[in-house]
Motif scaffolding. Structure first.
Motif, short mmCIF file in Angstrom:
data_model
loop_
_atom_site.label_atom_id
_atom_site.label_comp_id
_atom_site.label_asym_id
_atom_site.label_seq_id
_atom_site.Cartn_x
_atom_site.Cartn_y
_atom_site.Cartn_z
N MET A 9 0.91 -1.54 -0.08
CA MET A 9 -0.06 0.10 -0.03
C MET A 9 0.61 1.48 -0.17
SD MET A 9 -2.61 1.66 3.01
CE MET A 9 -1.58 1.72 3.76
N TYR A 10 0.70 1.97 -0.71
CA TYR A 10 1.88 3.42 -1.09
C TYR A 10 0.34 3.85 -0.26
CZ TYR A 10 4.88 0.71 -2.81
OH TYR A 10 4.92 -1.00 -2.91
N THR A 11 0.93 5.52 -0.12
CA THR A 11 0.31 7.06 0.25
C THR A 11 0.71 8.06 -0.21
OG1 THR A 11 -0.32 5.76 2.03
CG2 THR A 11 -1.20 8.79 1.78
N GLU A 12 0.68 8.55 -1.26
CA GLU A 12 0.80 10.07 -1.71
C GLU A 12 0.16 11.26 -1.34
OE1 GLU A 12 3.26 12.35 -5.11
OE2 GLU A 12 2.90 9.87 -5.00
N THR A 13 0.72 12.13 -0.29
CA THR A 13 0.64 13.80 -0.42
C THR A 13 0.73 14.90 -1.08
OG1 THR A 13 2.18 13.56 1.38
CG2 THR A 13 0.05 12.35 1.93
N ALA B 51 -2.61 0.92 -4.48
CA ALA B 51 -1.53 -0.27 -4.49
C ALA B 51 -0.65 -0.17 -5.28
CB ALA B 51 -2.63 -1.40 -4.82
N GLU B 52 -0.64 0.55 -5.96
CA GLU B 52 0.50 0.85 -6.53
C GLU B 52 1.50 1.91 -6.56
OE1 GLU B 52 2.41 -2.21 -7.80
OE2 GLU B 52 1.07 -3.31 -7.77
N PRO B 53 2.31 2.42 -6.56
CA PRO B 53 2.96 3.60 -6.06
C PRO B 53 2.81 4.62 -7.73
CG PRO B 53 5.00 2.59 -6.57
CD PRO B 53 4.10 1.35 -6.59
N SER B 54 3.09 3.97 -8.64
CA SER B 54 2.80 4.68 -9.92
C SER B 54 1.27 5.08 -10.01
CB SER B 54 2.69 3.30 -11.73
OG SER B 54 1.93 2.87 -11.48
N HIS B 55 0.40 4.61 -9.35
CA HIS B 55 -1.20 4.75 -9.83
C HIS B 55 -1.36 5.95 -8.88
CE1 HIS B 55 -5.94 5.27 -10.11
NE2 HIS B 55 -5.33 4.98 -8.29
N ALA B 56 -0.92 6.36 -7.55
CA ALA B 56 -0.53 7.02 -6.27
C ALA B 56 -0.04 8.66 -7.27
CB ALA B 56 0.26 6.80 -4.94
N ARG B 57 1.12 8.83 -7.52
CA ARG B 57 1.60 9.34 -8.33
C ARG B 57 1.07 10.04 -9.79
NH1 ARG B 57 7.21 10.33 -6.97
NH2 ARG B 57 8.49 8.73 -5.92
#
Length: 97
Positions: free
Chosen positions: A1-5, A61-67
């Motif tokens: 799990m990834y969170t981007e702020t 779920a993926e860092p690329s999607h969060a970005r």
């Protein structure tokens, strides 16, 4: 799990000389950002009439999607003609953080 702020530092138009006028600019931006299914709120500079800090956060779920989601939010905020985007601070949090 990834969170981007991300925190967007905004310069509002000169006619935002009261908190009521400031809200008239900030509320539609936050509503627009929430359409990207992110958490969005005014997170700073509450007492300054001509400036606003708006924070967004997304979990993916993926860092690329969060970005990708935060990139879309940034592009939408930067594309608003009535405000000036002064800076953006971004951070990605992963399972190791």
């Amino acid at each position: 799990m990834y969170t981007e702020t991300a925190v967007f530092d905004l310069l509002l138009p000169g006619d935002s000389r009261s908190l009521k006028q400031k809200r008239a600019y900030v509320r539609p931006i936050i509503a627009m950002l929430r359409k990207f299914e992110v958490s969005a709120a005014e997170v700073g500079m509450h007492d300054l009439h001509g400036r606003a800090l708006i924070g967004v956060a997304v979990v993916a779920a993926e860092p690329s999607h969060a970005r990708e989601v935060v990139d879309s939010c940034e592009n939408q905020v930067a594309g608003r003609p009535e405000i000036e985007l002064l800076s953006v601070r971004r951070r990605l949090y992963g399972d190791d953080d």
